[in-house]
Design a protein around this motif. Structure first.
Motif, PDB file in Angstrom:
ATOM      1  N   ARG A 186      -6.760  32.826 145.890  1.00 61.35           N
ATOM      2  CA  ARG A 186      -8.059  33.316 145.425  1.00 61.35           C
ATOM      3  C   ARG A 186      -9.096  33.264 146.538  1.00 61.35           C
ATOM      4  O   ARG A 186      -9.888  34.209 146.718  1.00 61.35           O
ATOM      5  CB  ARG A 186      -8.535  32.502 144.218  1.00 61.35           C
ATOM      6  N   SER A 187      -9.098  32.186 147.309  1.00 62.72           N
ATOM      7  CA  SER A 187     -10.078  32.043 148.387  1.00 62.72           C
ATOM      8  C   SER A 187      -9.903  33.133 149.437  1.00 62.72           C
ATOM      9  O   SER A 187     -10.887  33.733 149.901  1.00 62.72           O
ATOM     10  CB  SER A 187      -9.937  30.665 149.039  1.00 62.72           C
ATOM     11  N   GLU A 188      -8.668  33.403 149.813  1.00 70.44           N
ATOM     12  CA  GLU A 188      -8.421  34.427 150.822  1.00 70.44           C
ATOM     13  C   GLU A 188      -8.729  35.819 150.291  1.00 70.44           C
ATOM     14  O   GLU A 188      -9.261  36.668 151.022  1.00 70.44           O
ATOM     15  CB  GLU A 188      -6.967  34.343 151.312  1.00 70.44           C
ATOM     16  N   ALA A 189      -8.413  36.070 149.031  1.00 67.85           N
ATOM     17  CA  ALA A 189      -8.747  37.368 148.439  1.00 67.85           C
ATOM     18  C   ALA A 189     -10.252  37.585 148.466  1.00 67.85           C
ATOM     19  O   ALA A 189     -10.740  38.669 148.830  1.00 67.85           O
ATOM     20  CB  ALA A 189      -8.219  37.455 147.010  1.00 67.85           C
ATOM     21  N   LEU A 208      -1.235  34.806 141.163  1.00 67.16           N
ATOM     22  CA  LEU A 208      -0.329  35.935 141.376  1.00 67.16           C
ATOM     23  C   LEU A 208      -1.117  37.216 141.646  1.00 67.16           C
ATOM     24  O   LEU A 208      -0.769  38.007 142.528  1.00 67.16           O
ATOM     25  CB  LEU A 208       0.585  36.136 140.163  1.00 67.16           C
ATOM     26  N   ALA A 209      -2.192  37.420 140.884  1.00 68.11           N
ATOM     27  CA  ALA A 209      -3.013  38.610 141.086  1.00 68.11           C
ATOM     28  C   ALA A 209      -3.704  38.571 142.442  1.00 68.11           C
ATOM     29  O   ALA A 209      -3.783  39.594 143.141  1.00 68.11           O
ATOM     30  CB  ALA A 209      -4.041  38.727 139.968  1.00 68.11           C
ATOM     31  N   CYS A 210      -4.211  37.411 142.831  1.00 68.23           N
ATOM     32  CA  CYS A 210      -4.918  37.301 144.104  1.00 68.23           C
ATOM     33  C   CYS A 210      -3.967  37.409 145.289  1.00 68.23           C
ATOM     34  O   CYS A 210      -4.324  37.989 146.327  1.00 68.23           O
ATOM     35  CB  CYS A 210      -5.707  35.999 144.149  1.00 68.23           C
ATOM     36  N   ALA A 211      -2.765  36.879 145.153  1.00 69.45           N
ATOM     37  CA  ALA A 211      -1.773  37.047 146.220  1.00 69.45           C
ATOM     38  C   ALA A 211      -1.449  38.519 146.408  1.00 69.45           C
ATOM     39  O   ALA A 211      -1.290  39.001 147.538  1.00 69.45           O
ATOM     40  CB  ALA A 211      -0.505  36.262 145.887  1.00 69.45           C
ATOM     41  N   ALA A 212      -1.376  39.255 145.295  1.00 69.01           N
ATOM     42  CA  ALA A 212      -1.148  40.697 145.385  1.00 69.01           C
ATOM     43  C   ALA A 212      -2.322  41.392 146.055  1.00 69.01           C
ATOM     44  O   ALA A 212      -2.138  42.343 146.834  1.00 69.01           O
ATOM     45  CB  ALA A 212      -0.910  41.279 143.994  1.00 69.01           C
ATOM     46  N   ARG A 239     -12.443  36.245 150.487  1.00 66.73           N
ATOM     47  CA  ARG A 239     -12.869  36.471 151.881  1.00 66.73           C
ATOM     48  C   ARG A 239     -12.597  37.904 152.319  1.00 66.73           C
ATOM     49  O   ARG A 239     -13.472  38.578 152.898  1.00 66.73           O
ATOM     50  CB  ARG A 239     -12.148  35.499 152.815  1.00 66.73           C
ATOM     51  N   LEU A 240     -11.400  38.391 152.052  1.00 69.80           N
ATOM     52  CA  LEU A 240     -11.034  39.738 152.484  1.00 69.80           C
ATOM     53  C   LEU A 240     -11.890  40.805 151.806  1.00 69.80           C
ATOM     54  O   LEU A 240     -12.267  41.807 152.426  1.00 69.80           O
ATOM     55  CB  LEU A 240      -9.558  39.996 152.188  1.00 69.80           C
ATOM     56  N   ARG A 261      -4.331  43.582 153.224  1.00 68.46           N
ATOM     57  CA  ARG A 261      -3.754  43.469 154.571  1.00 68.46           C
ATOM     58  C   ARG A 261      -2.856  44.657 154.884  1.00 68.46           C
ATOM     59  O   ARG A 261      -2.892  45.206 156.000  1.00 68.46           O
ATOM     60  CB  ARG A 261      -2.960  42.164 154.672  1.00 68.46           C
ATOM     61  N   THR A 262      -2.061  45.067 153.912  1.00 72.12           N
ATOM     62  CA  THR A 262      -1.162  46.207 154.122  1.00 72.12           C
ATOM     63  C   THR A 262      -1.950  47.494 154.351  1.00 72.12           C
ATOM     64  O   THR A 262      -1.591  48.313 155.207  1.00 72.12           O
ATOM     65  CB  THR A 262      -0.224  46.358 152.906  1.00 72.12           C
ATOM     66  N   MET A 263      -3.027  47.679 153.604  1.00 72.62           N
ATOM     67  CA  MET A 263      -3.859  48.869 153.799  1.00 72.62           C
ATOM     68  C   MET A 263      -4.452  48.891 155.199  1.00 72.62           C
ATOM     69  O   MET A 263      -4.518  49.948 155.849  1.00 72.62           O
ATOM     70  CB  MET A 263      -4.942  48.927 152.732  1.00 72.62           C
ATOM     71  N   HIS A 264      -4.875  47.734 155.703  1.00 73.98           N
ATOM     72  CA  HIS A 264      -5.365  47.646 157.085  1.00 73.98           C
ATOM     73  C   HIS A 264      -4.245  47.979 158.070  1.00 73.98           C
ATOM     74  O   HIS A 264      -4.415  48.816 158.962  1.00 73.98           O
ATOM     75  CB  HIS A 264      -5.889  46.238 157.371  1.00 73.98           C
ATOM     76  N   GLU A 265      -3.120  47.280 157.914  1.00 80.03           N
ATOM     77  CA  GLU A 265      -2.022  47.416 158.873  1.00 80.03           C
ATOM     78  C   GLU A 265      -1.485  48.841 158.944  1.00 80.03           C
ATOM     79  O   GLU A 265      -1.121  49.322 160.033  1.00 80.03           O
ATOM     80  CB  GLU A 265      -0.879  46.453 158.496  1.00 80.03           C
ATOM     81  N   GLU A 266      -1.429  49.510 157.803  1.00 78.63           N
ATOM     82  CA  GLU A 266      -0.832  50.842 157.758  1.00 78.63           C
ATOM     83  C   GLU A 266      -1.872  51.964 157.825  1.00 78.63           C
ATOM     84  O   GLU A 266      -1.518  53.143 157.717  1.00 78.63           O
ATOM     85  CB  GLU A 266       0.033  50.967 156.505  1.00 78.63           C
ATOM     86  N   GLY A 267      -3.139  51.605 158.006  1.00 82.88           N
ATOM     87  CA  GLY A 267      -4.185  52.607 158.172  1.00 82.88           C
ATOM     88  C   GLY A 267      -4.325  53.543 156.981  1.00 82.88           C
ATOM     89  O   GLY A 267      -4.620  54.734 157.141  1.00 82.88           O
ATOM     90  N   MET A 268      -4.174  53.015 155.776  1.00 83.15           N
ATOM     91  CA  MET A 268      -4.134  53.874 154.592  1.00 83.15           C
ATOM     92  C   MET A 268      -5.469  54.549 154.293  1.00 83.15           C
ATOM     93  O   MET A 268      -5.499  55.701 153.844  1.00 83.15           O
ATOM     94  CB  MET A 268      -3.682  53.076 153.366  1.00 83.15           C
ATOM     95  N   VAL A 269      -6.575  53.849 154.522  1.00 85.00           N
ATOM     96  CA  VAL A 269      -7.874  54.437 154.177  1.00 85.00           C
ATOM     97  C   VAL A 269      -8.158  55.631 155.079  1.00 85.00           C
ATOM     98  O   VAL A 269      -8.580  56.698 154.619  1.00 85.00           O
ATOM     99  CB  VAL A 269      -8.989  53.382 154.274  1.00 85.00           C
ATOM    100  N   GLU A 270      -7.902  55.461 156.359  1.00 83.71           N
ATOM    101  CA  GLU A 270      -8.108  56.551 157.307  1.00 83.71           C
ATOM    102  C   GLU A 270      -7.156  57.717 157.013  1.00 83.71           C
ATOM    103  O   GLU A 270      -7.545  58.894 157.102  1.00 83.71           O
ATOM    104  CB  GLU A 270      -7.907  56.054 158.738  1.00 83.71           C
TER     105      GLU A 270
END
Length: 452
Positions: free
Chosen positions: A97-100, A321-325, A102-103, A331-340
């Motif tokens: 939850r804390s990391e979610a 579980l929801a926050c881990a997702a 923050r992100l 992170r995956t959206m950042h790594e794979e450049g999905m927004v762009e």
């Protein structure tokens, strides 16, 4: 993937359908008039129906599987979290939850640093309004017609589309106003500039007549979703921000559907030069893999509850579980450049091809959108802009169009007289081209219906 679709899986789907009709109560439906489609598997931009037919999913279900179905990084994160800390009460801190939080706050304006997690978008909007009321000491909330904010008691009153009518008692301080909608202007506007000016004048008058000093919040979808994916004209959202500042009103941006990359920006309000006081979210924050929503608030609103307790909570607020997702999704959206990538798809692939449909089909009155968030509005007459059915109704031909799309391997989203094109943000270009080509062919049914 086809090796997963076995006779046993199809048979399990048939058994699931039988049990569904015996025991499951469906949302927004006359229970004995529906034949819900069974889904037995899904991967990426595709799903398989109860008979094993492969369908391109242009709905993202209810427009939330932003990273596609069964993305391995998100699935693995849920598994790892379940092995370590499957659930914990919300009064305890947990790293997921804390990391979610923050992100999420890193993606928002600098003075938005705290998140209250909910179970979904309707919860988020109700708590956002509660916070605004407690922060301002006022009660009224203004919300636009042609909007959707959820199906709970207050959220359905906030909603501006016809689904609210059966449950709306207009008794909880909600006042609706007319939004800017250039294609179907309520103000007789000739262009976007005039539409923005007149819609803002109407909102200013509403505040005057209701008493601006009694208004706690204005809640807006930065880009309205199920109401039609219509873009506010330039200057309008900025004008709403100015009115809120002038009268001490909290601006709540409902990003439940449009947030997390859907419009080609992380949040749809980034298309405009505004900073909200509160942002609500759900859906795309973790692609709906586990239910999650939230209220992100600025420091001034947070300070209201720094020393005095906030009178609200949920048993599953920030479920691990929801926050881990959510962590894995962002992170995956950042790594794979999905927004762009979604922005490029909208600008260079989806938008231009839908404009071609508009030119080719007499039944297509308007196409509009951004990123992976588009609408095709169907009409009886392009000149008069008469919709295929009156507002709040759906013409039978719409069902015929969707059935033809499904027959050809595509599942579009239908609402009233519109088809919505809302694929995963990482859909392959050749797949979205295929999907639009199928819709192109299916629209001949609408053309024939208006030709008589």
């Amino acid at each position: 993937m086809t090796e997963r679709i076995t006779p046993e899986l199809i048979e399990a789907g048939r058994r699931g359908y039988e049990l569904d009709r015996q025991h499951v109560f469906h949302s927004w439906s006359a229970q004995e008039k529906i034949t819900p489609m069974t889904v037995i598997d899904a991967q990426g931009s595709w799903l398989w129906d109860g008979e094993g037919q492969r369908l391109l999913d242009l709905t993202c279900q209810l427009i939330y599987t932003n990273v596609g179905h069964r993305h391995p990084k998100v699935v693995e994160a849920i598994k790892e979290q379940a092995d370590r800390l499957c659930t914990i009460a919300p009064q305890h801190a947990n790293d997921a939850r804390s990391e979610a939080a923050r992100l999420i706050t890193e993606l928002l304006p600098q003075d938005i640093n705290h998140v209250f997690f909910t179970n979904g978008g309707a919860d988020a909007n109700e708590h956002a309004v509660r916070m605004a009321r407690l922060h301002t000491g006022r009660h009224k909330v203004l919300s636009a017609y042609r909007s959707y904010h959820g199906g709970r008691h207050m959220a359905i009153n906030l909603t501006g589309d016809p689904r609210r009518i059966a449950s709306d008692r207009a008794a909880d301080g909600v006042v609706h106003f007319l939004p800017p909608y250039t294609y179907r202007s309520y103000f007789g506007s000739a262009d976007e500039k005039q539409e923005a000016e007149r819609a803002l004048g109407h909102l200013r008058d509403t505040l005057l007549l209701e008493g601006a000093s009694s208004v706690a919040a204005i809640i807006l979808e930065a880009i309205p979703g199920t109401a039609g994916i219509y873009m506010p004209p330039p200057g309008y959202v900025e004008g709403v921000r100015q009115l809120c500042d002038e009268h001490g009103i909290v601006l709540i941006m409902d990003e439940v559907m449009a947030g997390f990359g859907r419009s080609g920006r992380w949040f749809a309000h980034e298309h405009f030069d505004v900073e909200p006081d509160i942002v609500t979210f759900a859906k795309g924050v973790n692609s709906g893999y586990v239910p999650l929503g939230g209220v992100a608030m600025d420091d001034e609103i947070y300070a209201t509850f720094a020393q005095d307790p906030y009178p609200g909570g949920l048993t599953y607020s920030g479920h691990p579980l929801a926050c881990a997702a959510a962590v894995a999704t962002i992170r995956t959206m950042h790594e794979e450049g999905m927004v762009e990538y979604a922005r490029r798809l909208g600008d260079q692939v989806i938008g231009p091809r839908l404009e071609e449909l508009k030119d080719r089909h007499p039944s297509v009155g308007d196409v509009r959108g951004a990123g992976a968030f588009w609408a095709i509005e169907l009409v009886k007459d392009k000149d008069t802009r008469e919709p295929l059915a009156p507002y709040g109704q759906t013409a039978p031909v719409m069902g015929e169009i969707v059935a033809e799309c499904r027959r050809q391997g595509v599942l579009p989203f239908m609402n009233m007289n519109r088809l919505h094109i809302c694929p995963p943000l990482n859909i392959l270009e050749e797949d979205i081209v295929f999907g639009i080509e199928v819709i192109d062919r299916a629209l001949r049914i609408a053309d024939e219906s208006i030709a008589g």
